[in-house]
Design an enzyme around this catalytic site. Structure first.
Site, short mmCIF file in Angstrom:
data_model
loop_
_atom_site.label_atom_id
_atom_site.label_comp_id
_atom_site.label_asym_id
_atom_site.label_seq_id
_atom_site.Cartn_x
_atom_site.Cartn_y
_atom_site.Cartn_z
N LYS A 45 0.85 -1.19 0.00
CA LYS A 45 0.00 0.00 0.00
C LYS A 45 0.88 1.23 0.00
O LYS A 45 1.73 1.41 0.88
CB LYS A 45 -0.93 0.02 1.21
CG LYS A 45 -1.84 1.25 1.26
CD LYS A 45 -2.82 1.18 2.41
CE LYS A 45 -2.23 1.57 3.74
NZ LYS A 45 -1.97 3.03 3.85
N ASP A 72 -3.43 4.26 -1.97
CA ASP A 72 -4.38 4.68 -0.95
C ASP A 72 -4.28 6.19 -0.74
O ASP A 72 -3.73 6.66 0.26
CB ASP A 72 -4.09 3.93 0.35
CG ASP A 72 -5.09 4.24 1.45
OD1 ASP A 72 -6.22 4.65 1.12
OD2 ASP A 72 -4.74 4.09 2.63
N LYS A 74 -7.16 8.17 -1.08
CA LYS A 74 -8.48 8.57 -0.57
C LYS A 74 -9.02 9.82 -1.26
O LYS A 74 -9.32 10.84 -0.63
CB LYS A 74 -8.42 8.79 0.94
CG LYS A 74 -8.02 7.54 1.73
CD LYS A 74 -8.00 7.81 3.22
CE LYS A 74 -7.66 6.57 4.01
NZ LYS A 74 -6.24 6.16 3.84
N ASP A 77 -13.40 14.69 -3.91
CA ASP A 77 -13.47 15.97 -4.58
C ASP A 77 -14.71 16.00 -5.46
O ASP A 77 -15.55 15.10 -5.39
CB ASP A 77 -12.20 16.19 -5.42
CG ASP A 77 -11.75 17.65 -5.43
OD1 ASP A 77 -12.58 18.51 -5.81
OD2 ASP A 77 -10.59 17.93 -5.07
N THR A 136 -10.76 3.86 10.46
CA THR A 136 -10.68 3.01 11.64
C THR A 136 -10.15 3.73 12.88
O THR A 136 -10.16 3.18 13.97
CB THR A 136 -9.78 1.78 11.36
OG1 THR A 136 -8.51 2.23 10.86
CG2 THR A 136 -10.43 0.87 10.34
N ARG A 228 2.53 -1.39 10.81
CA ARG A 228 3.58 -1.39 11.83
C ARG A 228 3.90 -2.75 12.44
O ARG A 228 5.08 -3.01 12.74
CB ARG A 228 3.22 -0.38 12.93
CG ARG A 228 3.46 1.05 12.49
CD ARG A 228 2.71 2.06 13.34
NE ARG A 228 1.28 2.05 13.06
CZ ARG A 228 0.41 2.91 13.58
NH1 ARG A 228 0.84 3.83 14.44
NH2 ARG A 228 -0.86 2.85 13.27
#
Length: 248
Positions: A45, A72, A74, A77, A136, A228
């Site tokens: 990603k 990614d 997002k 607009d 999230t 992570r």
């Protein structure tokens, strides 16, 4: 030439195809070094930090290493701008592209059309757009207080997912805790990609609605975004292998 979706040989097995490594790195050099340390990695990603630092070229570099790319960014607009952004993203060879469902049906339809056009221009397999529902990092009380949205995330997420389906978008991003309900409403091939994945014993960090890899997949997730717990591990390859083993 179309992007291959064939499983790459390696010790990761089929489970490796379910894991998307989040490359939350500040530059291309560190991102490429990380992926080089995990031989069985299949998909990565590229988010806002890396893309703003390294630009479109990092997507080309990762694809040149044989990796599949989830872009990614997002997009949120007006319809014409989302169409243009998705067209450009598809031309880069991104296989998954995020757009905010809250942009509305007209914008989602324009984004979908733009993505198909961009892929066709480069003779690439059409990407799957993923509608972002509720991030999230949100929890119910703060969601209501700060955004003045009366519905809880558990109610609001299905509303946005249904909007994405109506617009012809091929999938959604959601919390793993919302996967089961969305999967019941929207069977395959509608894709459900879940961040907020934490292997057993891993710290939640800034994520609030989390789940283990095995539980999320069992609930109906198509792919899992893990960052992570793998990228910050002392041995990223071992951490990736442990995630694959947990998936069976």
């Amino acid at each position: 030439m179309s992007v291959s979706t064939t499983t790459t040989p390696g010790t990761g097995g089929p489970a490796a195809d379910k894991i998307i490594l989040a490359l939350d790195r500040p530059d291309a050099a560190s991102a490429l070094a990380l992926v080089a340390s995990i031989p069985d990695l299949r998909m990565v990603k590229v988010g806002l930090e890396l893309f703003c630092s390294a630009g479109p070229e990092v997507v080309r570099q990762l694809r040149g290493e044989g990796l599949r790319v989830f872009l990614d960014l997002k997009f949120h607009d007006i319809p014409v701008t989302m169409a243009g952004a998705c067209r450009s993203a598809a031309r880069l060879g991104a296989e998954l592209i995020t757009v905010h469902a809250s942009a509305g049906r007209e914008a989602l339809e324009a984004a979908q059309a733009g993505a198909l056009e961009g892929a066709a221009q480069e003779d690439l397999h059409p990407p799957t757009l993923l509608a972002v529902t509720v991030l999230t990092s949100w929890e119910a009380a703060r969601f209501k207080a700060e955004l003045a949205v009366a519905e809880s995330p558990e109610v609001y997420v299905p509303r946005l997912a249904a909007l994405a389906v109506a617009a012809g978008v091929g999938g959604a991003v959601c919390s793993p805790q919302e996967v089961a309900a969305l999967r019941r409403a929207h069977p395959e091939p509608f894709a459900l990609v879940t961040p907020g994945i934490r292997p057993a014993g891993a710290a939640a960090g800034d994520q609030r609605r989390v789940m283990t890899p095995a539980a999320a997949l069992s609930a109906g997730a198509s792919r899992l975004v893990i960052g992570r717990p793998i990228s910050a591990a002392a041995d990223p390859a071992a951490a990736f292998a442990a995630c694959c083993a947990e998936l069976g």
